[in-house]
Scaffold this motif. Structure first.
Motif, PDB file in Angstrom:
ATOM      1  N   PHE A  15       0.829  -1.206   0.000  1.00  0.00           N
ATOM      2  CA  PHE A  15       0.000   0.000   0.000  1.00  0.00           C
ATOM      3  C   PHE A  15       0.861   1.252   0.000  1.00  0.00           C
ATOM      4  CE2 PHE A  15      -2.318   3.333   2.288  1.00  0.00           C
ATOM      5  CZ  PHE A  15      -3.422   3.456   1.468  1.00  0.00           C
ATOM      6  N   TYR A  16       1.962   1.195   0.726  1.00  0.00           N
ATOM      7  CA  TYR A  16       2.847   2.357   0.831  1.00  0.00           C
ATOM      8  C   TYR A  16       3.938   2.362  -0.240  1.00  0.00           C
ATOM      9  CZ  TYR A  16       0.449   2.695   5.269  1.00  0.00           C
ATOM     10  OH  TYR A  16      -0.520   2.780   6.232  1.00  0.00           O
ATOM     11  N   ARG A  17       3.946   1.354  -1.129  1.00  0.00           N
ATOM     12  CA  ARG A  17       4.918   1.216  -2.224  1.00  0.00           C
ATOM     13  C   ARG A  17       6.370   1.208  -1.721  1.00  0.00           C
ATOM     14  NH1 ARG A  17       0.811  -0.305  -4.344  1.00  0.00           N
ATOM     15  NH2 ARG A  17      -0.064   0.518  -6.284  1.00  0.00           N
ATOM     16  N   ASN A  18       6.544   0.649  -0.520  1.00  0.00           N
ATOM     17  CA  ASN A  18       7.881   0.574   0.072  1.00  0.00           C
ATOM     18  C   ASN A  18       8.450  -0.849   0.033  1.00  0.00           C
ATOM     19  OD1 ASN A  18       6.359  -0.718   1.998  1.00  0.00           O
ATOM     20  ND2 ASN A  18       6.853   0.678   3.663  1.00  0.00           N
ATOM     21  N   GLY A  19       7.731  -1.749  -0.615  1.00  0.00           N
ATOM     22  CA  GLY A  19       8.208  -3.117  -0.741  1.00  0.00           C
ATOM     23  C   GLY A  19       7.688  -4.067   0.324  1.00  0.00           C
ATOM     24  N   TYR A  20       6.997  -3.537   1.312  1.00  0.00           N
ATOM     25  CA  TYR A  20       6.483  -4.357   2.414  1.00  0.00           C
ATOM     26  C   TYR A  20       4.956  -4.454   2.357  1.00  0.00           C
ATOM     27  CZ  TYR A  20      11.099  -3.992   4.515  1.00  0.00           C
ATOM     28  OH  TYR A  20      12.439  -4.069   4.752  1.00  0.00           O
ATOM     29  N   CYS A  21       4.432  -5.565   2.847  1.00  0.00           N
ATOM     30  CA  CYS A  21       2.982  -5.758   2.910  1.00  0.00           C
ATOM     31  C   CYS A  21       2.444  -5.238   4.244  1.00  0.00           C
ATOM     32  CB  CYS A  21       2.647  -7.229   2.721  1.00  0.00           C
ATOM     33  SG  CYS A  21       3.105  -7.878   1.109  1.00  0.00           S
ATOM     34  N   SER A  22       2.917  -4.079   4.634  1.00  0.00           N
ATOM     35  CA  SER A  22       2.448  -3.460   5.875  1.00  0.00           C
ATOM     36  C   SER A  22       1.116  -2.772   5.608  1.00  0.00           C
ATOM     37  CB  SER A  22       3.483  -2.469   6.408  1.00  0.00           C
ATOM     38  OG  SER A  22       3.852  -1.552   5.411  1.00  0.00           O
ATOM     39  N   THR A  23       0.410  -2.455   6.670  1.00  0.00           N
ATOM     40  CA  THR A  23      -0.919  -1.872   6.529  1.00  0.00           C
ATOM     41  C   THR A  23      -1.127  -0.818   7.599  1.00  0.00           C
ATOM     42  OG1 THR A  23      -3.266  -2.407   6.235  1.00  0.00           O
ATOM     43  CG2 THR A  23      -2.084  -3.626   7.959  1.00  0.00           C
ATOM     44  N   GLY A  24      -2.175  -0.047   7.435  1.00  0.00           N
ATOM     45  CA  GLY A  24      -2.511   0.999   8.388  1.00  0.00           C
ATOM     46  C   GLY A  24      -3.951   1.435   8.178  1.00  0.00           C
ATOM     47  N   ASP A  25      -4.361   2.458   8.895  1.00  0.00           N
ATOM     48  CA  ASP A  25      -5.749   2.915   8.829  1.00  0.00           C
ATOM     49  C   ASP A  25      -6.183   3.338   7.430  1.00  0.00           C
ATOM     50  OD1 ASP A  25      -6.011   2.430  11.522  1.00  0.00           O
ATOM     51  OD2 ASP A  25      -5.635   4.506  12.115  1.00  0.00           O
ATOM     52  N   GLN A  26      -5.269   3.887   6.642  1.00  0.00           N
ATOM     53  CA  GLN A  26      -5.618   4.346   5.293  1.00  0.00           C
ATOM     54  C   GLN A  26      -5.749   3.193   4.298  1.00  0.00           C
ATOM     55  OE1 GLN A  26      -2.282   6.986   4.762  1.00  0.00           O
ATOM     56  NE2 GLN A  26      -3.562   8.788   5.125  1.00  0.00           N
ATOM     57  N   ASP A  27      -5.178   2.050   4.608  1.00  0.00           N
ATOM     58  CA  ASP A  27      -5.196   0.892   3.714  1.00  0.00           C
ATOM     59  C   ASP A  27      -6.479   0.101   3.915  1.00  0.00           C
ATOM     60  OD1 ASP A  27      -4.644  -1.254   2.056  1.00  0.00           O
ATOM     61  OD2 ASP A  27      -3.129  -2.118   3.383  1.00  0.00           O
ATOM     62  N   LEU A  28      -7.543   0.558   3.303  1.00  0.00           N
ATOM     63  CA  LEU A  28      -8.840  -0.096   3.476  1.00  0.00           C
ATOM     64  C   LEU A  28      -8.880  -1.487   2.856  1.00  0.00           C
ATOM     65  CD1 LEU A  28     -11.164   2.983   2.856  1.00  0.00           C
ATOM     66  CD2 LEU A  28     -10.266   2.106   5.020  1.00  0.00           C
ATOM     67  N   GLY A  29      -8.048  -1.728   1.840  1.00  0.00           N
ATOM     68  CA  GLY A  29      -8.006  -3.034   1.187  1.00  0.00           C
ATOM     69  C   GLY A  29      -7.150  -4.059   1.891  1.00  0.00           C
ATOM     70  N   ARG A  30      -6.359  -3.634   2.853  1.00  0.00           N
ATOM     71  CA  ARG A  30      -5.444  -4.528   3.583  1.00  0.00           C
ATOM     72  C   ARG A  30      -4.536  -5.288   2.616  1.00  0.00           C
ATOM     73  NH1 ARG A  30      -5.908  -1.615   7.444  1.00  0.00           N
ATOM     74  NH2 ARG A  30      -7.448  -1.916   9.051  1.00  0.00           N
ATOM     75  N   HIS A  31      -3.595  -4.568   1.996  1.00  0.00           N
ATOM     76  CA  HIS A  31      -2.627  -5.137   1.055  1.00  0.00           C
ATOM     77  C   HIS A  31      -1.554  -5.887   1.842  1.00  0.00           C
ATOM     78  CE1 HIS A  31      -4.573  -1.934  -1.209  1.00  0.00           C
ATOM     79  NE2 HIS A  31      -4.147  -2.523  -2.311  1.00  0.00           N
ATOM     80  N   THR A  32      -1.905  -7.050   2.370  1.00  0.00           N
ATOM     81  CA  THR A  32      -1.068  -7.725   3.356  1.00  0.00           C
ATOM     82  C   THR A  32      -0.523  -9.088   2.942  1.00  0.00           C
ATOM     83  OG1 THR A  32      -3.033  -8.657   4.410  1.00  0.00           O
ATOM     84  CG2 THR A  32      -2.221  -6.558   5.286  1.00  0.00           C
ATOM     85  N   VAL A  33      -0.928  -9.609   1.797  1.00  0.00           N
ATOM     86  CA  VAL A  33      -0.506 -10.953   1.388  1.00  0.00           C
ATOM     87  C   VAL A  33       0.558 -10.854   0.300  1.00  0.00           C
ATOM     88  CG1 VAL A  33      -1.265 -13.225   0.629  1.00  0.00           C
ATOM     89  CG2 VAL A  33      -2.870 -11.743   1.836  1.00  0.00           C
ATOM     90  N   CYS A  34       1.738 -11.352   0.577  1.00  0.00           N
ATOM     91  CA  CYS A  34       2.835 -11.330  -0.400  1.00  0.00           C
ATOM     92  C   CYS A  34       2.684 -12.549  -1.314  1.00  0.00           C
ATOM     93  CB  CYS A  34       4.190 -11.345   0.311  1.00  0.00           C
ATOM     94  SG  CYS A  34       5.577 -11.235  -0.846  1.00  0.00           S
ATOM     95  N   VAL A  35       2.268 -12.300  -2.552  1.00  0.00           N
ATOM     96  CA  VAL A  35       1.984 -13.392  -3.483  1.00  0.00           C
ATOM     97  C   VAL A  35       2.938 -13.386  -4.671  1.00  0.00           C
ATOM     98  CG1 VAL A  35      -0.479 -13.395  -2.896  1.00  0.00           C
ATOM     99  CG2 VAL A  35       0.315 -12.098  -4.888  1.00  0.00           C
ATOM    100  N   GLN A  36       3.022 -14.539  -5.303  1.00  0.00           N
ATOM    101  CA  GLN A  36       3.669 -14.649  -6.608  1.00  0.00           C
ATOM    102  C   GLN A  36       2.530 -14.933  -7.583  1.00  0.00           C
ATOM    103  OE1 GLN A  36       6.334 -18.016  -7.369  1.00  0.00           O
ATOM    104  NE2 GLN A  36       7.657 -16.599  -8.472  1.00  0.00           N
ATOM    105  N   VAL A  37       2.231 -13.954  -8.435  1.00  0.00           N
ATOM    106  CA  VAL A  37       1.052 -14.079  -9.279  1.00  0.00           C
ATOM    107  C   VAL A  37       1.267 -15.081 -10.407  1.00  0.00           C
ATOM    108  CG1 VAL A  37       0.205 -11.768  -8.743  1.00  0.00           C
ATOM    109  CG2 VAL A  37       1.624 -12.094 -10.761  1.00  0.00           C
TER     110      VAL A  37
END
Length: 135
Positions: A15-37
């Motif tokens: 969410f923060y485009r920093n390479g990590y699947c971290s999240t916070g109050d602004q991340d409503l989608g919870r971009h938290t799963v590190c996947v290989q598409v």
């Protein structure tokens, strides 16, 4: 980190485009799963209205291709899992908040780094046990 430079674009995932699947109050989608598409997942995602293949520079989004590593929304991963289209994931790079949406046992079935993640989890549990004994 999950991925700090998608296909040498200079764009990090998360969410923060920093390479990590971290999240916070602004991340409503919870971009938290590190996947290989995979292509199968990308086609499925597009079919349900979430086109992850098309670049969107205004959001610093390079568009994804098979094999790319990306922080996916936990609910989207669960949706793909329920449809039998979930991509493999890196459990050790996936944020703990993911467990709000998907049980650990299911995530472990899709883990590319299963042994590494299990070892890290055991080390954390050992540390918790030592801390609890001190308290």
């Amino acid at each position: 980190p999950c991925c700090t430079n998608v296909r040498n674009t200079g764009i990090g995932t998360g969410f923060y485009r920093n390479g990590y699947c971290s999240t916070g109050d602004q991340d409503l989608g919870r971009h938290t799963v590190c996947v290989q598409v995979s292509d199968t997942f990308l086609q499925y995602s597009k079919s349900v209205g979430n086109d992850l293949s098309t670049p969107m520079p205004e959001y610093m989004f390079p568009g994804l291709q098979e094999g790319d590593i990306w922080c996916l929304c936990a609910q989207r991963w669960a949706q793909a899992y329920n449809a039998g289209k979930a991509p493999k994931l890196y459990l050790s790079r996936t944020h703990e908040k993911t467990l709000t949406y998907v049980p650990l046992k299911i995530l472990q079935l899709f883990a590319i780094d299963g042994e590494e993640a299990e070892k890290a989890l055991q080390e954390l549990n050992d540390q918790r046990d030592r801390l609890n004994k001190l308290l």
